[in-house]
Structure formats: structure tokens, C-alpha cells
Enzyme design. Structure first.
Site, PDB file in Angstrom:
ATOM      1  N   ASP A   1     -69.116  34.721  53.157  1.00 57.91           N
ATOM      2  CA  ASP A   1     -68.333  35.451  54.168  1.00 57.91           C
ATOM      3  C   ASP A   1     -69.162  35.514  55.440  1.00 57.91           C
ATOM      4  O   ASP A   1     -70.374  35.266  55.419  1.00 57.91           O
ATOM      5  CB  ASP A   1     -68.032  36.880  53.664  1.00 57.91           C
TER       6      ASP A   1
ATOM      7  N   ASP B   1     -69.802  30.527  57.756  1.00 55.40           N
ATOM      8  CA  ASP B   1     -68.636  30.477  58.646  1.00 55.40           C
ATOM      9  C   ASP B   1     -67.815  29.267  58.192  1.00 55.40           C
ATOM     10  O   ASP B   1     -68.262  28.124  58.336  1.00 55.40           O
ATOM     11  CB  ASP B   1     -69.101  30.307  60.096  1.00 55.40           C
ATOM     12  N   VAL B   2     -66.622  29.520  57.654  1.00 58.05           N
ATOM     13  CA  VAL B   2     -65.839  28.417  57.057  1.00 58.05           C
ATOM     14  C   VAL B   2     -65.346  27.408  58.090  1.00 58.05           C
ATOM     15  O   VAL B   2     -64.886  26.331  57.721  1.00 58.05           O
ATOM     16  CB  VAL B   2     -64.625  28.936  56.237  1.00 58.05           C
TER      17      VAL B   2
ATOM     18  N   TYR C   1     -50.325  32.474  62.674  1.00 54.11           N
ATOM     19  CA  TYR C   1     -50.518  32.732  61.240  1.00 54.11           C
ATOM     20  C   TYR C   1     -49.528  31.908  60.418  1.00 54.11           C
ATOM     21  O   TYR C   1     -49.903  31.234  59.458  1.00 54.11           O
ATOM     22  CB  TYR C   1     -50.360  34.228  60.974  1.00 54.11           C
TER      23      TYR C   1
ATOM     24  N   LYS D   1     -50.586  28.922  57.860  1.00 53.02           N
ATOM     25  CA  LYS D   1     -50.316  29.031  56.419  1.00 53.02           C
ATOM     26  C   LYS D   1     -49.326  27.952  55.961  1.00 53.02           C
ATOM     27  O   LYS D   1     -49.411  27.470  54.836  1.00 53.02           O
ATOM     28  CB  LYS D   1     -49.820  30.434  56.068  1.00 53.02           C
TER      29      LYS D   1
ATOM     30  N   THR E   1     -54.888  45.119  51.563  1.00 57.29           N
ATOM     31  CA  THR E   1     -56.325  44.784  51.613  1.00 57.29           C
ATOM     32  C   THR E   1     -56.813  45.117  53.020  1.00 57.29           C
ATOM     33  O   THR E   1     -56.044  45.646  53.840  1.00 57.29           O
ATOM     34  CB  THR E   1     -56.539  43.282  51.364  1.00 57.29           C
TER      35      THR E   1
END
Ligand code: NAD
Length: 255
Positions: A38, A61-62, A154, A158, A191
Site C-alpha cells: 500500500d 505505488d501500484v 471511476y 472499472k 470501507t
């Protein structure tokens, strides 16, 4: 613990919070060794402490390819192989519509959600092939299936994750490398991501009730609703499941 993930090694991005954290906990409970990554170091170390000797945290960092190379190397140095990748790192943006869209928001959301997932798939294939197969699990969303006017980037990101997943699944199937790739499409779940949004509102309770009512089961989901699906997809119980979008949404998309 019933050992559903015994002898498996998993890498979970976004492991400092939400689905990533809960999935890491469940995978370790079922016998997996788990690396969580993360940007949030404090949260990541907290998750690692929950896993005990079965897990470790690495800052990643992805969106950065060099970070993926270093992360996969760290997993192989520590645990010698990779069987499961959960791409859970993600970001959302509120009030992001086609007329008021902000370039920086678009870039951030696409970079983390779509490019980050793509890089994860790309870097996981070689070690999984060497391990004799594997399972890649990408977090998409019900907003990969249904448009939401105020979630432009978003939805686009996705939707991209959903079909990226299918393309990877078909390629790996054709290669007969025993690597499966599936997406999970969660409904609205309580979450860190949704909590931050609700906390930013004046009428937090009203909005919570409104979103809950959009789910026929009458509540928001929680992180464990997703972690249970991650367990299934990570385990050999799902050995004939690939290229699927597993909808875990309390009926949100059913009506
Ligand atoms: N919560 C929901 O309602 C919901 C619904 C559908 C899909 N999802 C998706 O599920 C995934 C997990 O969401 P969550 O609810 O657990 O959110 P969360 O905010 O609790 O966790 C996401 C984690 O990703 C990390 N992250 C963000 N950018 C990163 C980067 N560049 N590199 C590494 N880590 C980074 C954050 O620090 C955070 O710890 C996301 O992809 C999200 O889009 C969430």
C-alpha cells in the site's frame, strides 16, 4: 482454519485498508503466506501486525512499474513463489461528471485503478507460470456494469478492469498456463473509501440510508463480504472459474 489456502503465497495490494486488509486476514487464516502492499505505511504495518509471521508489508505505488518489479522480487525473496494476486488498491472521486471533469482526477483514477491493475497482471504472470499456475483477482465494481453520472473516471476505470480481466483470462487459458483471472464487482460497501465520502456530507445518516436502500438486501456490504469471495477465487475450489465477474452486491444490479 481449514487450510483452503495451505501452501499458497499471496500478494494483496491496497492491504492497509478495506477489502485488501480483510482479504489478507482471511487468506492468512486459511494458511496462505501473504505480502500486503500500500502507499499507506502506517495502515500497512497495522495489517501486517494482524497477520503475524504469516505476512509482511511493503510500501508500493501500484502505478509505478519499477515498484511492481521490486515488489514481486521481494515476494519471491521471502516466500520463493507467487500463487495469488489480489489487485485491491483503488481510488474514487466524488462529483466527477463529464461536464465538470477535472484532468488531474481522471489521470489519478485511471492510473491507480486501471493502469495499476494492468501492471499487476503483467508482473504476476511469469512467477505464477513458474509456480505451475495461479489466480489473479481484480477489484472492479458494480460501476463496471452500470453507469453513475457523478463517477465518470471511476466507471471508465472499472469498466476497463472488467474487460482487462477477461482478456488476461482468455490469453492465459489459451497458453494453458493454469493461471486464472477473475474480477469481483462489489456493491457499495462500508470501507475507508465510502466512509470518507459519507463523512464529507452534512446528512451522513440520510445518505447512508439512501445508499443502503438501493441494495435489495437492505444494507451496505462490508469488507468480509468481499474477502469471502476472494477466498473462493484464490482457492482451488474455483479451478474452473476464469474471466468471470463475480457480483457481490446485495442485489444492487438485480433490479
Ligand atoms: N468500498 C466500496 O464500496 C467499493 C465498491 C466497489 C469496488 N471497490 C473497489 O475495491 C477496491 C478496494 O476498495 P476499498 O473499499 O477497500 O477502499 P479503501 O480506500 O479502504 O482501500 C484502498 C487502498 O488502496 C490504497 N491505494 C490508493 N492508491 C494507491 C496506490 N497508488 N498504490 C498503492 N496503494 C494505493 C489506499 O491507500 C487504500 O489503503 C478498490 O479498487 C475499489 O475501487 C470498492
Amino acid at each position: 482454519m481449514s487450510g483452503r489456502l495451505k501452501n499458497k503465497v499471496a500478494l494483496v495490494t491496497g492491504g492497509a485498508s478495506g477489502f485488501g486488509r480483510q482479504s489478507a486476514i482471511r487468506l492468512a487464516e486459511e494458511g496462505a503466506l501473504v505480502c500486503i502492499t500500500d502507499l499507506n505505511e502506517a495502515g500497512g504495518e497495522e495489517t501486517a501486525a494482524m497477520l503475524g509471521p504469516r505476512g509482511f508489508f511493503r510500501r508500493q505505488d501500484v502505478t509505478r512499474e519499477d515498484d511492481w518489479t521490486a515488489t514481486i522480487k521481494a515476494v519471491l525473496d521471502r516466500f520463493a513463489k507467487l500463487d495469488v494476486l489480489v489487485n485491491s488498491a483503488g481510488v474514487a472521486a466524488a462529483a466527477d461528471n463529464i461536464e465538470d471533469a477535472d484532468d488531474a482526477i481522471w489521470d489519478l483514477v485511471m492510473d491507480v485503478n486501471l493502469t495499476g491493475t494492468w501492471l499487476g497482471c503483467r508482473h504476476a504472470i511469469a512467477p505464477m507460470r513458474r509456480a505451475g499456475g495461479g489466480s489473479i483477482i481484480n477489484l472492479a465494481s458494480v460501476l463496471a456494469l452500470k453507469g453513475e453520472g457523478g463517477a465518470l473516471a471511476y466507471c471508465a476505470s472499472k469498466g476497463g478492469v472488467r474487460l482487462l480481466t477477461k482478456s488476461v483470462a482468455v490469453h492465459c487459458g489459451n497458453q494453458r498456463n493454469n493461471i486464472r483471472c477473475n474480477a469481483i464487482c462489489p456493491g457499495y460497501m462500508l470501507t475507508g473509501m465510502l466512509r470518507d465520502f459519507l463523512d464529507s456530507l452534512n446528512d451522513r445518516e440520510g445518505e447512508h440510508a439512501r445508499i443502503a436502500a438501493m441494495h435489495p438486501l437492505g444494507r451496505l456490504g462490508d469488507a468480509d463480504d468481499i474477502a469471502q469471495m476472494v477466498l473462493y477465487l484464490a482457492s482451488d475450489e474455483s479451478r474452473f472459474v476464469t474471466g468471470a465477474e463475480m457480483i457481490v452486491d446485495g442485489g444492487f444490479t438485480a433490479g
